[in-house]
Design a protein around this motif. Structure first.
Motif, PDB file in Angstrom:
ATOM      1  N   SER A  81      48.171  28.132  40.515  1.00  0.00           N
ATOM      2  CA  SER A  81      47.207  29.074  41.078  1.00  0.00           C
ATOM      3  C   SER A  81      47.147  30.382  40.308  1.00  0.00           C
ATOM      4  CB  SER A  81      47.566  29.372  42.539  1.00  0.00           C
ATOM      5  OG  SER A  81      46.722  30.390  43.049  1.00  0.00           O
ATOM      6  N   GLY A  82      45.932  30.793  39.981  1.00  0.00           N
ATOM      7  CA  GLY A  82      45.729  32.084  39.348  1.00  0.00           C
ATOM      8  C   GLY A  82      46.054  33.254  40.249  1.00  0.00           C
ATOM      9  N   GLU A  83      46.229  32.995  41.546  1.00  0.00           N
ATOM     10  CA  GLU A  83      46.608  34.059  42.482  1.00  0.00           C
ATOM     11  C   GLU A  83      48.075  34.451  42.330  1.00  0.00           C
ATOM     12  OE1 GLU A  83      44.724  35.726  44.518  1.00  0.00           O
ATOM     13  OE2 GLU A  83      42.863  34.577  44.396  1.00  0.00           O
ATOM     14  N   ILE A  84      48.881  33.571  41.732  1.00  0.00           N
ATOM     15  CA  ILE A  84      50.309  33.853  41.635  1.00  0.00           C
ATOM     16  C   ILE A  84      50.833  33.862  40.197  1.00  0.00           C
ATOM     17  CG2 ILE A  84      50.884  33.107  43.970  1.00  0.00           C
ATOM     18  CD1 ILE A  84      51.675  30.422  42.956  1.00  0.00           C
ATOM     19  N   SER A  85      49.955  33.618  39.236  1.00  0.00           N
ATOM     20  CA  SER A  85      50.381  33.616  37.832  1.00  0.00           C
ATOM     21  C   SER A  85      49.189  33.862  36.930  1.00  0.00           C
ATOM     22  CB  SER A  85      51.031  32.272  37.474  1.00  0.00           C
ATOM     23  OG  SER A  85      51.249  32.166  36.075  1.00  0.00           O
ATOM     24  N   GLY A  86      49.440  34.424  35.758  1.00  0.00           N
ATOM     25  CA  GLY A  86      48.404  34.625  34.762  1.00  0.00           C
ATOM     26  C   GLY A  86      48.259  33.454  33.805  1.00  0.00           C
ATOM     27  N   THR A  87      48.903  32.327  34.120  1.00  0.00           N
ATOM     28  CA  THR A  87      48.871  31.165  33.240  1.00  0.00           C
ATOM     29  C   THR A  87      47.449  30.657  33.001  1.00  0.00           C
ATOM     30  OG1 THR A  87      51.097  30.520  33.938  1.00  0.00           O
ATOM     31  CG2 THR A  87      49.730  28.807  32.944  1.00  0.00           C
ATOM     32  N   TYR A  88      46.665  30.572  34.067  1.00  0.00           N
ATOM     33  CA  TYR A  88      45.281  30.114  33.947  1.00  0.00           C
ATOM     34  C   TYR A  88      44.502  31.012  32.993  1.00  0.00           C
ATOM     35  CZ  TYR A  88      40.351  29.681  35.300  1.00  0.00           C
ATOM     36  OH  TYR A  88      38.985  29.555  35.281  1.00  0.00           O
ATOM     37  N   ASP A  89      44.671  32.323  33.115  1.00  0.00           N
ATOM     38  CA  ASP A  89      43.953  33.261  32.247  1.00  0.00           C
ATOM     39  C   ASP A  89      44.329  33.055  30.778  1.00  0.00           C
ATOM     40  OD1 ASP A  89      42.701  34.426  34.430  1.00  0.00           O
ATOM     41  OD2 ASP A  89      44.274  35.927  34.694  1.00  0.00           O
TER      42      ASP A  89
END
Length: 281
Positions: free
Chosen positions: A91-99
């Motif tokens: 989840s992008g709500e809990i990590s910047g991995t997606y970004d």
């Protein structure tokens, strides 16, 4: 990754190694920082080492992969013959991995579809597996993405933690902050809701919380075919008992995994975590 559509995820999917190998899924590692040492999840730090560091109250933080790591992964997929990549992340709500993955995808040599599953742990893992099964069958990039998104919509994750302290330190508890004033007096049951970690219920004792976790999982699973994952950190006996109970009560279970979470999730939940992922087929 020799097939037409390659599947990439990250190390918080916690897929069993045999599943990763069978479906040729690549996991990009997140990083755990203990003191001044940066360690890759899955290769350089174990759950046990993480738990020991937390119990000694050492400073533990986590960080996303650099976009360059994703870029190298996408290039490798293209060089292995993939015509496209599905990149599925926590989840992008809990990590910047997606970004970070989105940034890397812009310059990839093949089309890359980056998906924020709004999940974590095997809730993410089941999404990656669904996409990989479509890719294995010769499905297109769009079909693999659709399979992952459909799986994410039907999947739920519920968990118990001994204390909210670790989630509070990492800023990962969202609206559950309302619980902080009475955190020491209750045992919280949490869930992933809209990609955020939210308070579901307050229970007075650990035993009642775990029993309630079982009931919630059974209610959510229903009577149809379902995959289940039981996660824990430094609580193997609790996890085994819960898994056995779920096997007894859910005869339609097709796959039931019991796994210890890795260092990244463990850093934010602390030892004693017990979680259930419910993913109807």
């Amino acid at each position: 990754m020799s097939r037409h559509v390659a599947i990439v995820t990250d190390s918080t999917a916690y897929l069993p190694p045999q599943t990763m190998e069978r479906h040729a899924i690549t996991a990009v590692p997140l990083t755990v920082v203990i003191g001044d040492r940066a360690l890759e999840e899955g290769t350089e730090i174990s759950a046990r080492s993480l738990a020991e560091a937390l119990q000694k109250r050492r400073l533990v933080t986590t960080s996303r992969p650099a976009p360059e790591v994703f870029a190298a992964t996408y290039r490798a997929a293209a060089e292995a013959g993939a015509g496209g990549v599905v990149s599925l992340h926590l989840s992008g709500e809990i990590s910047g991995t997606y970004d970070a993955a989105v940034l890397a995808a812009k310059d990839a040599p093949v089309p890359v579809r980056v998906v924020d599953t709004r999940m974590v742990g095997m809730a993410l893992g089941f999404c990656a597996q669904a996409a990989a099964e479509v890719a294995d069958a010769g499905g297109s990039l769009d079909e693999a993405v659709a399979a992952a998104e459909k799986r994410a919509e039907s999947t739920s994750a519920f968990f118990y933690v001994d204390t909210l302290d670790y989630l509070r330190r990492g800023g990962r508890i969202g609206t559950a902050q309302a619980l902080l004033g009475s955190a020491l007096a209750v045992k919280p049951l949490l869930e992933l809701e809209g990609g955020r970690i939210e308070l579901r219920e307050k229970v007075r004792t650990a035993s009642k919380a775990i029993a309630r976790l079982e009931e919630i999982a059974v209610e959510r699973a229903g009577a149809g075919p379902v995959d289940i994952a039981v996660h824990h950190l430094s609580a193997p006996d609790r996890a085994a008992v819960l898994a056995d109970r779920l096997r007894e009560r859910l005869p339609a279970v097709e796959d039931l995994q019991v796994t210890e979470v890795g260092a990244v999730i463990g850093a934010h939940t602390g030892p004693g975590l017990l979680a259930v992922v419910v993913s109807p087929r």
